[in-house]
Design a protein around this motif. Structure first.
Motif, PDB file in Angstrom:
ATOM      1  N   LYS A 190       0.782  -1.121  -0.134  1.00  0.00           N
ATOM      2  CA  LYS A 190      -0.154   0.045  -0.111  1.00  0.00           C
ATOM      3  C   LYS A 190       0.795   1.133   0.065  1.00  0.00           C
ATOM      4  O   LYS A 190       2.041   1.408   0.610  1.00  0.00           O
ATOM      5  CB  LYS A 190      -0.676   0.115   1.300  1.00  0.00           C
ATOM      6  CG  LYS A 190      -2.267  -1.107   1.336  1.00  0.00           C
ATOM      7  CD  LYS A 190      -3.061  -0.603   2.560  1.00  0.00           C
ATOM      8  CE  LYS A 190      -4.124  -1.481   2.377  1.00  0.00           C
ATOM      9  NZ  LYS A 190      -4.856  -1.562   3.599  1.00  0.00           N
TER      10      LYS A 190
ATOM     11  N   PHE B 229      -3.251   3.189  -2.723  1.00  0.00           N
ATOM     12  CA  PHE B 229      -3.013   2.519  -3.808  1.00  0.00           C
ATOM     13  C   PHE B 229      -2.247   1.272  -3.565  1.00  0.00           C
ATOM     14  O   PHE B 229      -1.510   1.260  -2.817  1.00  0.00           O
ATOM     15  CB  PHE B 229      -2.216   3.419  -4.770  1.00  0.00           C
ATOM     16  CG  PHE B 229      -2.930   4.680  -5.276  1.00  0.00           C
ATOM     17  CD1 PHE B 229      -3.854   4.648  -6.282  1.00  0.00           C
ATOM     18  CD2 PHE B 229      -2.732   5.880  -4.383  1.00  0.00           C
ATOM     19  CE1 PHE B 229      -4.169   5.963  -6.872  1.00  0.00           C
ATOM     20  CE2 PHE B 229      -3.296   7.014  -4.801  1.00  0.00           C
ATOM     21  CZ  PHE B 229      -4.312   7.025  -6.148  1.00  0.00           C
ATOM     22  N   HIS B 230      -2.885   0.463  -4.302  1.00  0.00           N
ATOM     23  CA  HIS B 230      -2.031  -1.021  -4.295  1.00  0.00           C
ATOM     24  C   HIS B 230      -0.858  -1.157  -5.116  1.00  0.00           C
ATOM     25  O   HIS B 230      -0.783  -0.434  -6.146  1.00  0.00           O
ATOM     26  CB  HIS B 230      -2.989  -2.063  -4.877  1.00  0.00           C
ATOM     27  CG  HIS B 230      -2.460  -3.467  -4.921  1.00  0.00           C
ATOM     28  ND1 HIS B 230      -2.510  -4.367  -3.856  1.00  0.00           N
ATOM     29  CD2 HIS B 230      -1.438  -4.080  -5.736  1.00  0.00           C
ATOM     30  CE1 HIS B 230      -1.921  -5.282  -4.160  1.00  0.00           C
ATOM     31  NE2 HIS B 230      -1.138  -5.305  -5.431  1.00  0.00           N
TER      32      HIS B 230
ATOM     33  N   SER C  40       2.930   4.501 -11.850  1.00  0.00           N
ATOM     34  CA  SER C  40       1.828   3.508 -11.374  1.00  0.00           C
ATOM     35  C   SER C  40       0.453   3.813 -11.969  1.00  0.00           C
ATOM     36  O   SER C  40      -0.443   3.267 -11.773  1.00  0.00           O
ATOM     37  CB  SER C  40       1.773   3.609  -9.910  1.00  0.00           C
ATOM     38  OG  SER C  40       1.564   4.984  -9.292  1.00  0.00           O
TER      39      SER C  40
ATOM     40  N   CYS D   1      -1.289   6.529 -10.601  1.00  0.00           N
ATOM     41  CA  CYS D   1      -1.756   7.252  -9.573  1.00  0.00           C
ATOM     42  C   CYS D   1      -2.129   8.654 -10.014  1.00  0.00           C
ATOM     43  O   CYS D   1      -3.231   9.067  -9.459  1.00  0.00           O
ATOM     44  CB  CYS D   1      -0.707   7.039  -8.194  1.00  0.00           C
ATOM     45  SG  CYS D   1      -0.744   5.389  -7.580  1.00  0.00           S
TER      46      CYS D   1
ATOM     47  N   VAL E 284      -5.544   8.527 -11.596  1.00  0.00           N
ATOM     48  CA  VAL E 284      -6.451   8.488 -10.740  1.00  0.00           C
ATOM     49  C   VAL E 284      -6.877   9.833 -10.118  1.00  0.00           C
ATOM     50  O   VAL E 284      -7.886  10.017  -9.924  1.00  0.00           O
ATOM     51  CB  VAL E 284      -6.023   7.233  -9.709  1.00  0.00           C
ATOM     52  CG1 VAL E 284      -7.135   7.006  -8.772  1.00  0.00           C
ATOM     53  CG2 VAL E 284      -5.813   6.035 -10.760  1.00  0.00           C
TER      54      VAL E 284
ATOM     55  N   SER F 290      -3.093   0.677 -10.886  1.00  0.00           N
ATOM     56  CA  SER F 290      -4.081   1.825 -10.672  1.00  0.00           C
ATOM     57  C   SER F 290      -5.409   1.490 -11.099  1.00  0.00           C
ATOM     58  O   SER F 290      -6.408   1.963 -10.437  1.00  0.00           O
ATOM     59  CB  SER F 290      -3.690   2.984 -11.542  1.00  0.00           C
ATOM     60  OG  SER F 290      -3.761   2.990 -12.571  1.00  0.00           O
TER      61      SER F 290
ATOM     62  N   PHE G 207      -7.895   0.639  -8.195  1.00  0.00           N
ATOM     63  CA  PHE G 207      -8.413   1.719  -7.626  1.00  0.00           C
ATOM     64  C   PHE G 207      -9.388   2.304  -8.666  1.00  0.00           C
ATOM     65  O   PHE G 207     -10.489   3.160  -8.098  1.00  0.00           O
ATOM     66  CB  PHE G 207      -7.368   2.806  -7.142  1.00  0.00           C
ATOM     67  CG  PHE G 207      -7.987   3.836  -6.317  1.00  0.00           C
ATOM     68  CD1 PHE G 207      -8.005   3.723  -4.970  1.00  0.00           C
ATOM     69  CD2 PHE G 207      -8.446   5.023  -6.854  1.00  0.00           C
ATOM     70  CE1 PHE G 207      -8.582   4.603  -3.854  1.00  0.00           C
ATOM     71  CE2 PHE G 207      -9.086   5.943  -5.958  1.00  0.00           C
ATOM     72  CZ  PHE G 207      -9.112   5.762  -4.791  1.00  0.00           C
TER      73      PHE G 207
END
Length: 202
Positions: A93, A101-102, A147, A149, A152, A179, A182
């Motif tokens: 995480k 985010f994973h 990633s 992110c 997102v 991503s 999410f």
């Protein structure tokens, strides 16, 4: 040492926190993937291993740990110290602008000044904002995404006021698939993951 490899003198969560901070400093670990020092990193890993809320630790400091919890914590701290694996990879995480985010070893741990910019009034808002009316945004391109992110966060930022298509473009599948875990929870009309060599992924 106890059977779990931890000193038997460690009884409470407070004991484990102090021990972890000392060992992290002794090992000369690097911080900067979401935490700034040994204390913050130890707190985060303890909270993760014991499934505690991230915003509260004080009420639990004098609690005793079960044998299973000791073993889980010992394994996590040992990997952080001996293998020097960043905490984000150990917990899978990473947090950016309050969103979880994973992440795993396929992606760079997300941290970006652009994310800080997106959280302020300079990018979206009224007056002198770069995007005074987010409802007019229909496409967002995240070029050379890591990633995904930032894509997102951009989707979350502008989609609340209108339909938007977000296009994160990266050089490898492994850099962007995280991503998607999410993205699907956001009110985004169309999300397409792209690779130059493969075209549209979704």
């Amino acid at each position: 040492m106890d059977n779990d490899g931890m000193p038997e003198e460690l009884i409470t969560l407070r004991d484990f926190l102090r021990w972890a901070v000392s060992r992290f400093n002794e090992a000369g670990l690097f911080f900067g993937h979401g935490t700034q020092d040994a204390y913050d990193e130890a707190v985060y890993l303890l909270q993760h291993a014991l499934h505690l809320p991230l915003d509260r630790l004080e009420p639990f400091l004098d609690a005793r740990l079960t044998q299973a919890e000791r073993a889980e914590l010992a394994h996590l701290l040992d990997r952080r110290i001996e293998e020097r694996i960043p905490a984000a990879y150990l917990t899978q995480k990473a947090y950016l602008q309050g969103l979880a985010f994973h992440v795993d070893e396929r992606v760079i741990i997300p941290r970006s000044y652009i994310a800080e910019l997106m959280a302020g009034d300079l990018l979206v808002g009224s007056g002198h904002a770069l995007i005074p009316d987010p409802s007019q945004v229909t496409n967002v391109l995240d070029l050379c995404t890591g990633s995904g992110c930032l894509a997102v966060l951009a989707a979350k930022l502008v989609s609340l006021r209108g339909s938007v298509r977000v296009l994160p473009i990266g050089i490898a599948m492994g850099l962007i698939v995280m991503s998607m875990i999410f993205v699907t929870t956001l009110p985004v009309a169309i999300v397409r993951m792209l690779r130059p060599e493969a075209g549209v992924l979704a």
